[in-house]
Design a protein around this motif. Sequence first.
Motif, mmCIF file in Angstrom:
data_model
loop_
_atom_site.group_PDB
_atom_site.id
_atom_site.type_symbol
_atom_site.label_atom_id
_atom_site.label_comp_id
_atom_site.label_asym_id
_atom_site.label_seq_id
_atom_site.Cartn_x
_atom_site.Cartn_y
_atom_site.Cartn_z
ATOM 1 N N THR A 34 0.891 -1.418 0.003
ATOM 2 C CA THR A 34 -0.496 -0.119 -0.252
ATOM 3 C C THR A 34 0.752 1.510 -0.953
ATOM 4 N N GLY A 35 0.604 2.272 -0.081
ATOM 5 C CA GLY A 35 1.176 3.495 0.038
ATOM 6 C C GLY A 35 2.207 3.682 -1.114
ATOM 7 N N HIS A 36 1.457 3.636 -2.328
ATOM 8 C CA HIS A 36 2.132 3.295 -3.634
ATOM 9 C C HIS A 36 2.336 4.750 -4.500
ATOM 10 N N GLY A 37 0.406 5.138 -4.137
ATOM 11 C CA GLY A 37 0.931 6.598 -4.686
ATOM 12 C C GLY A 37 0.213 6.265 -6.007
ATOM 13 N N ILE A 38 -0.422 5.793 -6.337
ATOM 14 C CA ILE A 38 -0.819 5.606 -7.708
ATOM 15 C C ILE A 38 -2.152 5.692 -7.707
ATOM 16 N N PRO A 39 -2.390 6.796 -8.657
ATOM 17 C CA PRO A 39 -4.289 7.318 -8.438
ATOM 18 C C PRO A 39 -5.340 6.600 -8.023
ATOM 19 N N PRO A 40 -5.873 6.212 -7.305
ATOM 20 C CA PRO A 40 -6.864 5.685 -7.289
ATOM 21 C C PRO A 40 -8.392 5.457 -8.693
ATOM 22 N N GLU A 41 -8.191 6.625 -9.167
ATOM 23 C CA GLU A 41 -9.004 7.200 -10.121
ATOM 24 C C GLU A 41 -8.221 6.078 -11.360
ATOM 25 N N LEU A 42 -7.220 5.904 -12.296
ATOM 26 C CA LEU A 42 -6.311 5.697 -12.367
ATOM 27 C C LEU A 42 -6.638 3.335 -12.299
ATOM 28 N N VAL A 43 -6.366 3.756 -10.911
ATOM 29 C CA VAL A 43 -6.537 2.134 -11.105
ATOM 30 C C VAL A 43 -8.122 1.611 -11.417
ATOM 31 N N VAL A 44 -9.332 2.477 -11.164
ATOM 32 C CA VAL A 44 -10.656 2.529 -11.930
ATOM 33 C C VAL A 44 -10.640 2.299 -12.702
ATOM 34 N N GLU A 45 -9.805 3.201 -13.902
ATOM 35 C CA GLU A 45 -9.684 3.538 -15.298
ATOM 36 C C GLU A 45 -9.057 1.568 -16.065
ATOM 37 N N VAL A 46 -8.146 1.675 -15.346
ATOM 38 C CA VAL A 46 -7.265 0.565 -16.121
ATOM 39 C C VAL A 46 -8.165 -0.902 -15.766
#
Length: 330
Positions: A34-46
């Motif tokens: 966790t705490g990796h800094g990848i935006p949650p919205e980018l996760v949802v998008e992919v």
Amino acid sequence: MFPTLDLSTADINPDAFRAELRDAAHRHGFFYLTGHGIPPELVVEVLTLARRFFALPDEAKSEISMLNSPHFRGYSRIGGELTNGLVDWREQIDIGPQRPAIPNAEGYWNLQGPNQWPSALPELQPVFERWITAVSGVGLRLLGHWAVSLGAPADVFDAAFAHAPADLTKVVRYPGTADTEQGVGAHKDSGVLTLLLLEPGSAGLQVETTPGQWADVPPVDGAFVVNTGELLEVATGGYLRATRHRVIAPAPGTDRISIPLFLSPALDATVPIIELPPELAAESRGVELDPNNPIFNTYGQNAWKSRVRAHPDVAQRHHGITPTAVASAY
């Protein structure tokens, strides 16, 4: 449950984070990050784009069939990949660095080349290119922390990744079935480390904790699953061990999406061998010797082994490598 590490704490207390990182990789070979800094919205998008791709008609997906690519890029239909000689029950896209093919390439240099992107979903390319850049950056941060935790300079791996790293990203769907248990057969990853995004609610990933004993790895909200690859096993003389894992095919009426990134150096890079401090070297188990799975310290050799084994149809069509040759030479 495998340990959970918070990368954001590395900026606050790097020594504590590095000790946790080393211990997790040594004991388990798998952990959550966790705490990796990848935006949650980018996760949802992919994840959304992955769903949209796999919902396309077969002809739209087959437009980018891996059978068209001598570089093992593009779409593989359900049953189009093998592990340990047996069919994996999944469909997927394989994406690597976008580079020109090498004329008259031999061996692992054939893995360099362009990707294939579906014309029916043009937004897939820019979003996944952003995703790959962001996730590989996380992986490189982890490598620096690992290096220091093992008594080496933070930049010991940098040269191997400085020019033309050969990361591989897969976008995978496991459809439900009652015909087989093998989503993906038991294997080790051939690169340095893997960062895996699991769709919430998915199940099926298992890790071999002791010979013949398998533990489930369910998704954790906001976390990557991270595991060490064969090249870290080589680099540390087996102190860090690549761990066998598999995916059980989903039940009928369900499916599963996952997106792994296999962080890998340049094709011709030779992994540096770290001289461990005596107290760590005493706990090293040595590189596992398996006559059915030779481990090479040059990344391209290791990757070529894995690719021709997994996709013998591509290997034969584009490189004249027969299944018999694969079994005997790779």
